[in-house]
Write an enzyme that holds these catalytic residues in place. Sequence first.
Site, short mmCIF file in Angstrom:
data_model
loop_
_atom_site.label_atom_id
_atom_site.label_comp_id
_atom_site.label_asym_id
_atom_site.label_seq_id
_atom_site.Cartn_x
_atom_site.Cartn_y
_atom_site.Cartn_z
N ALA A 128 1.01 -0.97 -0.24
CA ALA A 128 0.13 -0.29 0.04
C ALA A 128 0.68 1.19 -0.15
CB ALA A 128 -0.78 -0.26 1.10
N SER A 129 -0.02 2.34 -0.42
CA SER A 129 1.10 3.48 -0.42
C SER A 129 0.53 5.11 -0.58
CB SER A 129 1.91 3.89 -2.18
OG SER A 129 2.59 4.94 -1.84
N ALA A 130 0.95 5.20 0.32
CA ALA A 130 -0.28 6.39 1.03
C ALA A 130 0.48 8.02 1.05
CB ALA A 130 -1.08 6.12 2.55
N SER A 131 -0.40 8.82 1.34
CA SER A 131 -0.15 10.28 1.67
C SER A 131 0.89 9.88 2.55
CB SER A 131 -0.29 11.21 1.78
OG SER A 131 -1.42 11.29 3.26
N ILE A 132 1.05 9.64 3.76
CA ILE A 132 3.30 10.43 4.67
C ILE A 132 3.92 8.68 4.48
CG2 ILE A 132 3.06 9.98 7.02
CD1 ILE A 132 1.67 11.96 6.62
N GLN A 134 4.62 4.31 3.20
CA GLN A 134 4.18 3.16 2.30
C GLN A 134 4.77 1.85 3.01
OE1 GLN A 134 5.58 4.04 -1.91
NE2 GLN A 134 7.95 2.46 -1.31
N VAL A 135 4.06 0.43 2.75
CA VAL A 135 4.17 -0.68 3.25
C VAL A 135 4.83 -1.55 2.48
CG1 VAL A 135 3.24 -2.31 4.53
CG2 VAL A 135 2.31 0.14 5.16
N LYS A 185 7.34 -0.77 7.20
CA LYS A 185 6.40 0.85 6.82
C LYS A 185 7.25 1.82 6.78
CE LYS A 185 2.12 3.86 8.15
NZ LYS A 185 1.03 3.92 9.55
N ASP A 320 -8.88 6.09 14.67
CA ASP A 320 -9.04 6.10 13.30
C ASP A 320 -9.56 4.81 12.89
OD1 ASP A 320 -8.61 7.36 10.98
OD2 ASP A 320 -6.30 6.78 10.49
#
Length: 586
Positions: A128-132, A134-135, A185, A320
């Site tokens: 997964a890749s997010a704004s803060i 990635q994993v 992460k 969250d």
Amino acid sequence: MRQIPRLLRIARVLVRYRLDDLVDAGHRSRVLAIARVVLPRSRADIATLPRGERFALALTELGPIFVKFGQILSTRRDLIPADVADALVKLQDQVAPFPAEVARAAIERALGAPIATRFATFDDVPLASASIAQVHAARLYPSAPHELGAPPLPRSAHLPPLREGRETERPTAAESTLGREVVVKILRPDIAARIADDVALLRALADSVQRFHPNADKIRPHDVVSEIETTLINELDLQREGANASLLRRNFAGSDDLYVPEVIWSHTSEGVLTLERVRGIPVDDLAALDAAGIDRVALAEKGVRLFYTQVFRDNFFHADAHAGNIWVDPARPQEPRFIALDFGIMGSLPERDQYWLAENFLALFNQDYARIAELHVRAGWMPAHARLDELEAAVRTVCEPYFTRPLSEISLAEVVVKLFQMARRHELTLQPQLILLQKTLLNIEGVGRLLHPQIDIWATAKPVLERIWRQRRGPRSVLKALRRRLPEWLAAAPDMPQLVHDYLTQATRGTLELRIASDDLKQLDLRARRGQHVAIWLSLGVSLTVATVLIALLDAASPHWAGLPATAWFGVAAALVAFATAARRA
């Protein structure tokens, strides 16, 4: 000046998605007024969308940090309309991944060793890749983590693994050969600098809102930006996230309700977090849950119980808890349990707020409106001068329509949100931690109703809270608290006789001093002193006026001007000065 190009880009996006009216309240911002003229309007398909969806699309176009900003803003339902908040909750910050060689270099810098010495295998394709961050998936060497310095959990803290009938302390033959599966992460490169730039831009926007928006005093834009900045900075410290996961795991050690992956501390730092890899079904994938034979009714009720357990038993809750961060263990269909992910945003309450909040919930469950009004004032959330009868009537107005429905149809989260909105009209001072709790309650109830639309939130929540609160306030808990404080009291005990002697001595001699620490009493003291000064100047002015009248009547020898002796005019001037000074000090 450096922000002008980016501000113009934001204005262009706002106008394209027809958000200018939402932002500047129809007539305040000159920048947007100019932008309406020079920039093209939105397409017809965009114009017909609800404003919440248009806002979410605009943030997505502006970039990943603005998506994160929207996610955080969705928690502030005290500031934004409910339809906008609902749309922002659905924002997903999936962004293009950064290259694998960059990820490898970041891991080596953070862990201080070549990646090949830390991981037996490392998958270059991110999970997964997010704004803060990635994993990536990886495997440890068979000797890790304990021989590499990670402190082993005490035996009581080991949880059953995802596959039943296996002990975590005895790896399978495959794991002995290949090593343990983990996820790694990694923070995105230069993310701290990008966040600093975007926060500076948000502050510039907050300045504009503060100057031009008619409700700026209620929105408090600078406070909102500060809250967002704090949340983002906390998410940049992955070691902090690991500590959050570790504490939550310890709180639910051996639990049949929640599983938290283990942190591999030997492979964790501020920029890298390594966790045990877990597998599960996303909680919103109802088709997969049904195919796995998961009891969704039991799962929904567990979700509600978990919320109250985290908040009122542990005072540490996952803040969250949307569907992307909550999975379901597929190996336990008849006794399902949740799997928690992403521990960047966690919440806790001061003990005082926790007490008042629990009492408010219990009063709400019992429809005791007078008690709710009293608790709001006693907690300090409402000003002391608030009239309890008016507040009780307002609470009744909010709650009574809900209680005409079957309890299974009542949304507890919706009632709480409307109570907060009502209380704001009565000068409610709402703390950020309570807002975070409100957002978490909305998430949990949403998940519960997704799994089981007919769930009776009230019947599920009430006995759990009552049981936890009895345990927290029962004799055993009180004795435990006394034992915890006893060493402190024993340490202070030798000084107590002398302190009592000194106090009684000062009291009998009349030398005991009372020091005012209350702000309200200090204000009263200041007003009293100011009143004394005003009274002195008024008295002086009256005395001079009387003296002037007597001089005017008795002094016939002095030269006169405008019918009064010259000496009397000195008295008039002095009296005017005295009255003016009194008016200035009043």
